[in-house]
Design an enzyme around this catalytic site. Structure first.
Site, PDB file in Angstrom:
ATOM      1  N   ARG A  37       0.815  -1.227   0.000  1.00 13.75           N
ATOM      2  CA  ARG A  37       0.000   0.000   0.000  1.00 13.75           C
ATOM      3  C   ARG A  37       0.842   1.267   0.000  1.00 13.75           C
ATOM      4  NH1 ARG A  37      -2.213   0.121   6.232  1.00 13.75           N
ATOM      5  NH2 ARG A  37      -3.661   1.653   5.369  1.00 13.75           N
ATOM      6  N   GLY A  68     -13.468  -3.530  16.480  1.00 19.47           N
ATOM      7  CA  GLY A  68     -13.474  -2.132  16.925  1.00 19.47           C
ATOM      8  C   GLY A  68     -14.144  -1.218  15.900  1.00 19.47           C
ATOM      9  N   ASP A  69     -13.907  -1.466  14.610  1.00 19.87           N
ATOM     10  CA  ASP A  69     -14.508  -0.623  13.561  1.00 19.87           C
ATOM     11  C   ASP A  69     -16.031  -0.748  13.578  1.00 19.87           C
ATOM     12  OD1 ASP A  69     -11.841  -0.364  12.814  1.00 19.87           O
ATOM     13  OD2 ASP A  69     -12.013  -1.869  11.226  1.00 19.87           O
TER      14      ASP A  69
HETATM   15  P1  ADP Z   1     -10.193  -2.995  18.488  1.00 20.20           P
HETATM   16  O1  ADP Z   1     -10.507  -3.762  17.225  1.00 20.20           O
HETATM   17  O2  ADP Z   1     -10.383  -1.517  18.343  1.00 20.20           O
HETATM   18  O3  ADP Z   1      -8.887  -3.390  19.146  1.00 20.20           O
HETATM   19  P2  ADP Z   1     -11.431  -4.450  20.640  1.00 20.20           P
HETATM   20  O4  ADP Z   1     -10.639  -5.688  20.416  1.00 20.20           O
HETATM   21  O5  ADP Z   1     -11.187  -3.727  21.895  1.00 20.20           O
HETATM   22  O6  ADP Z   1     -11.346  -3.404  19.464  1.00 20.20           O
HETATM   23  O7  ADP Z   1     -12.946  -4.901  20.542  1.00 20.20           O
HETATM   24  C1  ADP Z   1     -13.983  -4.010  20.198  1.00 20.20           C
HETATM   25  C2  ADP Z   1     -15.260  -4.499  20.800  1.00 20.20           C
HETATM   26  O8  ADP Z   1     -15.559  -5.804  20.312  1.00 20.20           O
HETATM   27  C3  ADP Z   1     -15.204  -4.650  22.315  1.00 20.20           C
HETATM   28  O9  ADP Z   1     -15.457  -3.421  22.953  1.00 20.20           O
HETATM   29  C4  ADP Z   1     -16.318  -5.668  22.533  1.00 20.20           C
HETATM   30  O10 ADP Z   1     -17.575  -5.028  22.501  1.00 20.20           O
HETATM   31  C5  ADP Z   1     -16.192  -6.561  21.310  1.00 20.20           C
HETATM   32  N1  ADP Z   1     -15.346  -7.741  21.619  1.00 20.20           N
HETATM   33  C6  ADP Z   1     -14.045  -7.898  21.341  1.00 20.20           C
HETATM   34  N2  ADP Z   1     -13.596  -9.117  21.768  1.00 20.20           N
HETATM   35  C7  ADP Z   1     -14.669  -9.737  22.324  1.00 20.20           C
HETATM   36  C8  ADP Z   1     -14.911 -11.022  22.930  1.00 20.20           C
HETATM   37  N3  ADP Z   1     -13.934 -11.910  23.065  1.00 20.20           N
HETATM   38  N4  ADP Z   1     -16.158 -11.294  23.376  1.00 20.20           N
HETATM   39  C9  ADP Z   1     -17.164 -10.401  23.228  1.00 20.20           C
HETATM   40  N5  ADP Z   1     -17.017  -9.188  22.664  1.00 20.20           N
HETATM   41  C10 ADP Z   1     -15.794  -8.850  22.221  1.00 20.20           C
END
Ligand code: ADP
Length: 307
Positions: A105, A260-261
């Site tokens: 990219r 997260g998105d």
């Molecule tokens: P990012 O992609 O920004 O790192 P996260 O990994 O923190 O985001 O996850 C974003 C959201 O996805 C969390 O706030 C939660 O709501 C959901 N999520 C992520 N992992 C899990 C899981 N193992 N079980 C349930 N929900 C999850």
């Protein structure tokens, strides 16, 4: 807010090639701010959601524009670069289910967003948006001058009382060094009204605890701060309180790409629909919980509760 608010998400979307078990590559289109646009539009169908970026004049770029249009996104802020095309990345999954990514990219069309040839009407659209959304990845793809131009557009968004939502999405490989990322991000923070970030990224870039993250965004003027933490508690800070929300367990996630998105898209859609921040956190967590149970960042439409 008007009944058909204008939302502009700003960033890069790429061709995603996922290697299947039989060795073939399955194509798709993904990128953090594009993914968020998709979930935002699904959650708030009345909003006009435009994806501001750059693509080429080739078939792959046509496919991206079609993918955006299929999700009812506005495509008039996708500039057709005269010589470049979209970036791509390969997703490999090893025998333990661990995913890794290889990116192509560095010379994508999106790298020329907000440079001299980039059309000014896109800045004007951002300036007139009710809500503009960008991420640390967006900033990492832009030159310093391009970031200044984007910042000027966002200043105008704020001058006309639009909101600016931001997810740090810190990816070290996108930056020369952490100090460069901190400097670039810091110049945008005073304009952010809604921070939707993750504890892991804030820790990696600033060495912050969640409380410190919240303090920092509040000090620079954010009205709402949501700190995600994977399956750990989600923390919401509004003007008068800080609340923690446990994440409901959904079993072993299949693929957390785009969690997260999708959370951000569903959260912003819920806010546009008039839900208060605490209810929007629940709506967003429900959407993210579905996304982690299917492969890839974008859940096929018939799967999605928020569709
Ligand atoms: P990012 O992609 O920004 O790192 P996260 O990994 O923190 O985001 O996850 C974003 C959201 O996805 C969390 O706030 C939660 O709501 C959901 N999520 C992520 N992992 C899990 C899981 N193992 N079980 C349930 N929900 C999850």
């Amino acid at each position: 807010m008007n009944s058909r608010p204008l939302v502009v998400t700003i960033g890069e979307c790429m061709l995603e090639l996922v290697r299947r078990d039989d060795g073939l590559l399955r194509p798709g289109y993904a990128g953090d701010t594009f993914n968020t646009a998709v979930y935002l539009k699904r959650g708030a169908p009345k909003a006009q959601v435009a994806f501001a970026s750059a693509i080429g004049g080739d078939d792959l770029s046509d496919g991206l524009a079609r993918a955006a249009a299929d999700e009812a996104l506005r495509t008039d802020l996708l500039w057709r670069h005269p010589t470049r095309t979209i970036g791509l990345y390969l997703v490999h999954t090893d025998s333990h289910g661990e995913r890794s990514f290889t990116y192509y990219r560095d010379r994508s069309a999106a790298r020329d967003c907000f440079t001299a040839a980039y059309p000014r009407h896109i800045d004007d659209a951002i300036a007139s948006a009710d809500l503009a959304y960008l991420s640390g990845i967006t900033l990492s793809t832009l030159t310093a001058d391009a970031r200044t131009r984007l910042l000027n557009a966002l200043r105008r968004t704020r001058d006309s009382h639009g909101h600016i939502a931001f997810d740090l999405n810190y990816r070290p490989r996108g930056w020369d060094n952490p100090a460069a990322a901190r400097n670039a991000v810091a110049s945008f923070l005073p304009w952010v009204t809604i921070a939707l970030t993750s504890a892991e990224d804030e820790l990696a870039l600033w060495g912050d605890t969640v409380d410190e993250t919240i303090d920092r965004y509040r000090r620079t003027g954010a009205e709402e701060v949501v700190v995600k933490h994977g399956p750990g508690d989600t923390v919401l800070a509004t003007a008068d309180q800080v609340r923690r929300f446990p994440v409901r367990r959904v079993g072993q996630p299949l693929d957390t790409t785009g969690a997260g998105d999708s959370f951000n898209g569903a959260y912003l859609a819920a806010r546009l629909n008039g839900e208060p921040p605490d209810k929007a956190v629940h709506t967003a967590a429900r959407c993210a919980a579905e996304v982690i149970m299917v492969p890839g960042a974008i859940v096929p439409r018939h799967h999605t509760a928020t569709a």
